[in-house]
Design a protein around this motif. Structure first.
Motif, short mmCIF file in Angstrom:
data_model
loop_
_atom_site.label_atom_id
_atom_site.label_comp_id
_atom_site.label_asym_id
_atom_site.label_seq_id
_atom_site.Cartn_x
_atom_site.Cartn_y
_atom_site.Cartn_z
N MET A 6 72.11 78.35 23.10
CA MET A 6 71.08 79.18 22.90
C MET A 6 70.99 80.46 23.84
SD MET A 6 70.11 77.91 20.28
CE MET A 6 68.75 78.94 20.01
N GLU A 7 71.45 80.40 24.97
CA GLU A 7 71.70 81.42 26.01
C GLU A 7 72.58 82.55 25.69
OE1 GLU A 7 73.03 82.54 30.51
OE2 GLU A 7 71.77 80.64 30.34
N VAL A 8 73.94 81.84 24.86
CA VAL A 8 74.81 82.75 24.29
C VAL A 8 74.37 83.71 23.22
CG1 VAL A 8 77.02 82.89 23.33
CG2 VAL A 8 76.68 81.38 25.32
N MET A 9 73.57 82.79 22.30
CA MET A 9 72.97 83.24 21.21
C MET A 9 72.09 84.35 21.48
SD MET A 9 74.33 81.47 18.80
CE MET A 9 73.29 81.69 17.40
N ARG A 10 71.27 84.28 22.28
CA ARG A 10 70.47 85.22 22.90
C ARG A 10 70.93 86.58 23.21
NH1 ARG A 10 68.96 87.19 27.38
NH2 ARG A 10 69.76 85.54 28.54
N ILE A 15 74.29 92.20 18.87
CA ILE A 15 75.66 92.68 18.53
C ILE A 15 75.59 92.01 17.21
CG2 ILE A 15 77.83 92.77 19.30
CD1 ILE A 15 76.97 92.38 22.24
N LEU A 16 75.05 90.89 16.79
CA LEU A 16 75.74 89.95 15.72
C LEU A 16 74.71 90.08 14.78
CD1 LEU A 16 77.59 87.19 17.20
CD2 LEU A 16 78.70 89.15 16.78
N SER A 17 74.97 90.12 13.36
CA SER A 17 74.25 89.92 12.23
C SER A 17 73.92 88.53 12.39
CB SER A 17 74.87 90.22 11.04
OG SER A 17 76.08 89.24 10.71
N LYS A 18 72.68 88.13 11.54
CA LYS A 18 72.12 86.59 11.54
C LYS A 18 73.24 85.66 10.95
CE LYS A 18 67.45 87.88 10.72
NZ LYS A 18 66.02 87.92 9.71
#
Length: 328
Positions: A6-10, A15-18
């Motif tokens: 989840m930290e990576v996702m945050r 930068i990334l789309s959904k």
């Protein structure tokens, strides 16, 4: 492990789309399935000590006369870089920046020309820091340059411009396309113009270009005629030079102008977009004898080298002079 994912996702959410975020999350869970993490004694701390440097840099650029749009772009790109690296500016290395740029290019799938523009923003920021002794050395000196292939962009031929003009379905579109060619204005400059900006007696007007720099541009006879007819036909009170056809007749936007030009081009089988009129105008001016300095002034180019790129586009002219001077 889930917390780290989840930290990576945050970190990547800006930068990334959904859809890309969902794919990344799935890939991370599959990759690290069954793995264990060994805890460290120290906690990771987010470093935002760069905020003050960034605000000072942006203020400096604003005082230099950079446009609001440019300042916003600078802030957007630099905040992403600095938050990702998560270090004080004095500790950032060329490897930190290079690694981020490689991730940026791979994930966002951007062209080298776009990445080169981003790199120039980073270079401006770290050069500013070094000039003011806020960092010991400029890490951008060792960051690899971005190679961008030079593509020859063909201008409109006279026949293509005539086809576009004849295919225009409204007087507004005719006036607008002729205006783009005669003045060589950028589409962003065009949509900001008002009716009162046109000086019909002298067939010219003042345009505010990049960096809020003003320049005088001129109307040829055909543009002058179509523009007069178009403005006289309008019944709205909007001060904008070009407006939508339907009530409440709003000022045309960049996208609106682009759509009009592209649709007209598709109807006659010509690849058309607003900036191509600008390129055609500069190319024709140079190839027909306008001095480089005057063409640069007309185009609003700070450097003549930028204008010179357009002098190499007319292959018919090159072919003619090759035959004239090198036929023997």
């Amino acid at each position: 492990m889930e917390q780290k994912i989840m930290e990576v996702m945050r970190r990547m959410q800006d930068i990334l789309s959904k859809e890309q975020l969902r794919e990344l999350q799935s890939a991370l869970r599959v990759t690290f399935n069954g793995c264990e993490l060994q805890p460290r004694s120290e906690l990771m701390v987010l470093d935002d000590s760069w905020n003050g440097d960034l605000e000072d840099f942006l203020m400096s650029k604003a005082l230099e006369g950079k446009s609001q749009a440019t300042i916003i772009r600078y802030r957007y790109e630099l905040e992403r870089l600095l938050a990702y690296i998560n270090k004080a500016v004095i500790d950032i290395t060329d490897s930190d920046i290079s690694n981020y740029m490689r991730v940026y290019k791979r994930i966002r799938n951007i062209k080298n020309s776009t990445l080169k523009g981003v790199r120039s923003i980073y270079s401006s920021f770290f050069s500013w820091l070094r000039d003011r002794d806020r960092i010991r050395k400029n890490p951008m000196v060792l960051v690899e340059d971005i190679k961008v292939p030079i593509r020859v962009r063909e201008p409109f031929t006279d026949a293509e411009r005539e086809k576009l003009l004849r295919e225009c379905r409204t007087l507004r579109d005719k006036a607008m396309m002729e205006f783009l060619y005669s003045t060589a204005v950028r589409v962003g400059e065009l949509v900001k113009l008002n009716r009162g900006d046109i000086r019909f007696s002298t067939k010219d007007l003042i345009v505010c270009g990049k960096g809020d720099k003003e320049r005088v541009v001129y109307l040829n006879e055909r543009t002058h005629m179509y523009l007069l007819e178009y403005l006289e036909s309008r019944t709205d009170t909007n001060p904008a030079l070009f407006v939508s056809l339907r009530s409440p007749h709003k000022r045309l936007t960049d996208k609106g102008v682009e759509d009009i030009v592209r649709r007209t081009g598709r109807r006659v089988g010509v690849k058309a977009y607003p900036h191509k009129f600008r390129g055609t105008s500069i190319t024709n001016a140079l190839n027909r004898g306008m001095p480089l300095q005057e063409a640069s002034c007309m185009a609003g180019h700070v450097k003549s080298d930028t204008t010179l790129r357009y002098a190499q586009l007319d292959q018919d002219s090159v072919r003619y002079h090759h035959k004239k001077y090198l036929s023997a």
